[in-house]
Every structure is written in C-alpha cells, then in structure tokens.
Motif scaffolding. Structure first.
Motif, mmCIF file in Angstrom:
data_model
loop_
_atom_site.group_PDB
_atom_site.id
_atom_site.type_symbol
_atom_site.label_atom_id
_atom_site.label_comp_id
_atom_site.label_asym_id
_atom_site.label_seq_id
_atom_site.Cartn_x
_atom_site.Cartn_y
_atom_site.Cartn_z
ATOM 1 N N ILE A 127 -7.678 -3.849 8.484
ATOM 2 C CA ILE A 127 -8.794 -3.049 7.988
ATOM 3 C C ILE A 127 -8.354 -1.608 7.746
ATOM 4 N N LEU A 128 -7.536 -1.071 8.645
ATOM 5 C CA LEU A 128 -7.033 0.290 8.473
ATOM 6 C C LEU A 128 -6.212 0.415 7.195
ATOM 7 N N VAL A 129 -5.307 -0.532 6.977
ATOM 8 C CA VAL A 129 -4.446 -0.486 5.789
ATOM 9 C C VAL A 129 -5.271 -0.631 4.514
ATOM 10 N N VAL A 179 0.841 -1.202 0.000
ATOM 11 C CA VAL A 179 0.000 0.000 0.000
ATOM 12 C C VAL A 179 0.874 1.248 0.000
ATOM 13 N N VAL A 180 1.902 1.251 0.831
ATOM 14 C CA VAL A 180 2.797 2.407 0.898
ATOM 15 C C VAL A 180 3.557 2.576 -0.409
ATOM 16 N N GLN A 188 -5.850 1.911 1.174
ATOM 17 C CA GLN A 188 -5.727 1.509 -0.226
ATOM 18 C C GLN A 188 -6.977 1.888 -1.020
ATOM 19 N N VAL A 189 -8.134 1.609 -0.482
ATOM 20 C CA VAL A 189 -9.388 1.887 -1.186
ATOM 21 C C VAL A 189 -9.656 3.387 -1.242
ATOM 22 N N ALA A 190 -9.194 4.121 -0.237
ATOM 23 C CA ALA A 190 -9.404 5.573 -0.220
ATOM 24 C C ALA A 190 -8.715 6.258 -1.390
ATOM 25 N N PHE A 191 -7.640 5.674 -1.901
ATOM 26 C CA PHE A 191 -6.977 6.244 -3.069
ATOM 27 C C PHE A 191 -7.929 6.299 -4.264
ATOM 28 N N ALA A 192 -8.848 5.332 -4.342
ATOM 29 C CA ALA A 192 -9.768 5.263 -5.470
ATOM 30 C C ALA A 192 -11.072 6.014 -5.225
#
Length: 246
Positions: free
Chosen positions: A137-139, A88-89, A143-147
């Motif tokens: 779940i946080l990670v 993710v990073v 990842q999904v927040a980028f989209a």
C-alpha cells in the motif's frame, strides 16, 4: 560426542537462497522486457534481501526453522511487491506494475485460506502477511502520488505513523475486536490505488480521496476504542492479524 541441535533453531539457508533467486529472476525479467535501470535494480534487490532478513530474524525469535505453506504464498507476494517497488522507483512499466500489484492483492485472499486449511496459522505468519500488505500500500501510494499529489502518501504512511505512535503510547498495542469494516476498508485501499495507478479509471482522484477518508475513519475509530479500553500491553494476548494494527 554427538550434539543434537533443535530442528527449528534457524531459518533454512537453501530456501533463503531460492527466494532471493526468485527476486533476482523477476528483476531480470523486468530488465529484459520493460527495462530496469540501476535504481530499480538496487531497490528491488534491497527489498528482497530485507524481506528475508526481517522474516528470518522473526523466525529465529519464534523458534521456527522454515516458512509454512501460507508463509510461502506471502513470500511469493513479497517477491511481486519487490518488482512493483523497483518499477515505482524506476518510473516505468505501468502496465506491468498494475498486473503485479493486482496479483499480489489477489494472493492476499489465498494465504489465509492456506493457513487455515493446513492448520499452520500463526501470529508470525499473520504479522508477516500484514507487513507485506502495508508495504505494498505504501509503494502504491507513492506511485499514485506522482499523479495526484503528496496527499496520497497519507494512505501508505498512516499505518507506519500509528506504529510509531505506539512506541510513545503503548496502549495503542492493545487488542481490537474483529471488524468486517476494518478489513473491508483495508482491502479497498489496494484496489483503489491499483485502479488509480492504471490511469484508465475516471474520477480516480475522487476515489482515492474517499479511500483515504475511509482509512482515516477506520484508524480513528480504533484509536478511540483503544483509548477507552487501555489494555496493558504486558497482559494482552498476542493479537491475530485482524485484531491489532501494530
């Protein structure tokens, strides 16, 4: 004069080295296949060392020398979560990320069974399992927040906000009755986020929004119940994984 030390006074160093080696090996595999830049390496190694440091401190406080069978399953999940975090990073390897996250979620159904079948269930193991779940779940929400936008981060942050609130309002640390709905909503978060991260599920943003709404309902219901009961923390029993959010 021979001094006999308790057999369970501190975590076993060789096992710590072995798990850190496993994290390093996984990161090396990612570097050789999908490519892993310095940020991914740094965060992945920090995750691995931080996981063991926190677990080791908790084991020391509990007087446990080495992880039990179920704890080792959770540690394996933690290694996979370290790989997911690094990806993710680093911003790459989406397919591998989805695979690792899916396996980590699937293993969540294994460690509890192992603990019960081996008679090694403990508050420490339950808490460790819950923390690995929460961090994954946080990670995934990052990842999904980028989209889909920063609102998705509410899914991963909600549990940590709840914990922070419990420092101000200790009654939030009270016991909760078992709830199938609570466990189902928690399980849905990971499944929906992995599906959204894959990029192949239609109407993924809608699904993530529904998952967030369900999570907010679940937390809200428990907060209202805890507020009504207001069990003093000093007299409450040590909660099992499914009986507390803290």
């Amino acid at each position: 004069m021979m001094i006999t030390l308790p057999h369970n006074t501190a975590p076993a160093v060789p096992e710590q080295v072995a798990w850190m080696g496993g994290q390093l090996l996984l990161l090396g595999l990612l570097g050789a296949t999908v490519g892993l830049g310095p940020p991914g390496w740094i965060v992945g190694l920090a995750h691995g060392s931080g996981t063991w440091a926190l677990l080791g401190a908790a084991m020391l406080r509990s007087g446990v020398r080495s992880p039990g069978p179920a704890d080792r399953v959770t540690l394996a999940r933690g290694v996979l979560v370290g790989g997911v975090t690094a990806l993710v990073v680093d911003g790459g390897g989406t397919t591998v990320l989805v695979v690792f996250a899916s396996v980590a979620l699937a293993l969540d159904f294994v460690d509890g069974r192992v603990a019960r079948r081996t008679g090694t269930a403990s508050p420490l193991g339950a808490r460790f399992d819950m923390e690995v779940d929460a961090f994954l779940i946080l990670v995934l929400s990052v990842q999904v927040a980028f989209a889909f936008g920063p609102w998705v981060l509410a899914i991963g942050a909600m549990r940590y906000v709840f914990v922070a609130a419990s420092w101000v309002a200790p009654w939030l640390c009270g016991e909760l009755p078992p709830s199938f709905a609570r466990k189902a909503v928690a399980a849905v978060q990971g499944v929906v986020l992995v599906a959204a991260a894959s990029g192949i599920v239609p109407f993924a943003a809608v699904l993530v929004g529904l998952a967030l709404a369900a999570l907010a309902w679940s937390f809200g219901r428990d907060v209202l119940r805890l507020r009504r009961n207001r069990v003093p923390v000093a007299t409450a029993a040590v909660p099992a994984k499914e009986y507390s959010r803290v």
